[in-house]
Design a protein around this motif. Structure first.
Motif, PDB file in Angstrom:
ATOM      1  N   UNK A  76      24.298  40.748  28.780  1.00 32.84           N
ATOM      2  CA  UNK A  76      25.007  40.620  27.510  1.00 32.84           C
ATOM      3  C   UNK A  76      25.975  41.793  27.445  1.00 32.84           C
ATOM      4  N   UNK A  77      27.256  41.487  27.372  1.00 32.95           N
ATOM      5  CA  UNK A  77      28.260  42.541  27.431  1.00 32.95           C
ATOM      6  C   UNK A  77      28.246  43.171  28.813  1.00 32.95           C
ATOM      7  N   UNK A  78      28.090  44.505  28.855  1.00 33.39           N
ATOM      8  CA  UNK A  78      28.049  45.181  30.155  1.00 33.39           C
ATOM      9  C   UNK A  78      26.649  45.656  30.522  1.00 33.39           C
ATOM     10  N   UNK A  79      25.634  45.200  29.762  1.00 37.59           N
ATOM     11  CA  UNK A  79      24.251  45.592  30.040  1.00 37.59           C
ATOM     12  C   UNK A  79      23.435  44.403  30.525  1.00 37.59           C
ATOM     13  N   UNK A  80      22.653  44.673  31.547  1.00 32.39           N
ATOM     14  CA  UNK A  80      21.735  43.662  32.053  1.00 32.39           C
ATOM     15  C   UNK A  80      20.311  44.052  31.735  1.00 32.39           C
ATOM     16  N   UNK A  81      19.518  43.088  31.351  1.00 29.95           N
ATOM     17  CA  UNK A  81      18.107  43.318  31.058  1.00 29.95           C
ATOM     18  C   UNK A  81      17.239  42.582  32.058  1.00 29.95           C
ATOM     19  N   UNK A  82      16.308  43.319  32.663  1.00 30.28           N
ATOM     20  CA  UNK A  82      15.278  42.700  33.495  1.00 30.28           C
ATOM     21  C   UNK A  82      14.218  42.209  32.508  1.00 30.28           C
ATOM     22  N   UNK A  83      14.139  40.915  32.333  1.00 28.62           N
ATOM     23  CA  UNK A  83      13.190  40.353  31.381  1.00 28.62           C
ATOM     24  C   UNK A  83      11.815  40.146  32.010  1.00 28.62           C
ATOM     25  N   UNK A  84      11.813  39.795  33.282  1.00 29.08           N
ATOM     26  CA  UNK A  84      10.554  39.545  33.989  1.00 29.08           C
ATOM     27  C   UNK A  84      10.710  39.979  35.435  1.00 29.08           C
ATOM     28  N   UNK A  85       9.661  40.591  35.967  1.00 27.60           N
ATOM     29  CA  UNK A  85       9.636  40.975  37.383  1.00 27.60           C
ATOM     30  C   UNK A  85       8.161  41.064  37.771  1.00 27.60           C
ATOM     31  N   UNK A  86       7.680  40.060  38.490  1.00 26.68           N
ATOM     32  CA  UNK A  86       6.273  40.036  38.872  1.00 26.68           C
ATOM     33  C   UNK A  86       6.105  39.591  40.318  1.00 26.68           C
TER      34      UNK A  86
END
Length: 160
Positions: A76-86
């Motif tokens: 979103x915009x210039x930021x990325x979010x790691x929502x899940x990592x398993x």
């Protein structure tokens, strides 16, 4: 091992990896709470939405036809979010998570991301070590409700 985009056909395998990883990683949660949370957060309709959102990358790590890990991120915009990592507990410390992270980062950079954040429960020592080993730094804290209780989360940030 192959890192590839997840598809609707991967939903059950994603749930299985999530369930195994949650049971292994979140000692403070009882088994019923873990199962209820995984069932809700990884329900078919939730996964379908996650797979189709704009600015999203949802990846699986597959080894000999078996899904052994997955990651999900959104920009979103210039930021990325790691929502899940398993990664399945029996496949951790083999480079699966690192391979997923590298591909997720590359895919999200295609959406012009220049900062990446990851959020995990504060109690997950393995998760903290993983993100810090990739160069993320603790930048904030928050809470999330799981099993009717507020749980402390830690936000990690990586400037690119």
């Amino acid at each position: 091992m192959e890192i590839r985009p997840a598809s609707a056909a991967d939903r059950e395998a994603i749930r299985e990896v999530a369930r195994a990883a949650w049971h292994d990683s979140y000692d403070e949660l009882d088994a019923e709470t873990v199962d209820e949370t995984v069932d809700a957060w990884y329900a078919d309709d939730e996964l379908e939405r996650a797979l189709s959102e704009p600015g999203t990358a949802f990846l699986v790590a597959e080894d000999d036809g078996e899904v052994v890990g997955f990651s999900h991120g959104v920009v979103q915009g210039d930021e990325g979010d790691v929502l899940r990592m398993y990664v399945r507990p029996d496949r951790q410390r083999e480079g699966v998570g690192t391979a997923l992270h590298e591909r997720l980062r590359a895919d999200l950079e295609d959406f012009n991301m220049n900062r990446m954040r990851a959020i995990d429960l504060a109690s997950n020592e393995g998760g903290r070590a993983f993100y810090e080993g990739l160069g993320f730094e603790k930048s904030d804290e928050g809470t999330v409700e799981i099993g009717g209780e507020e749980r402390l989360e830690v936000v990690y940030t990586l400037d690119l």
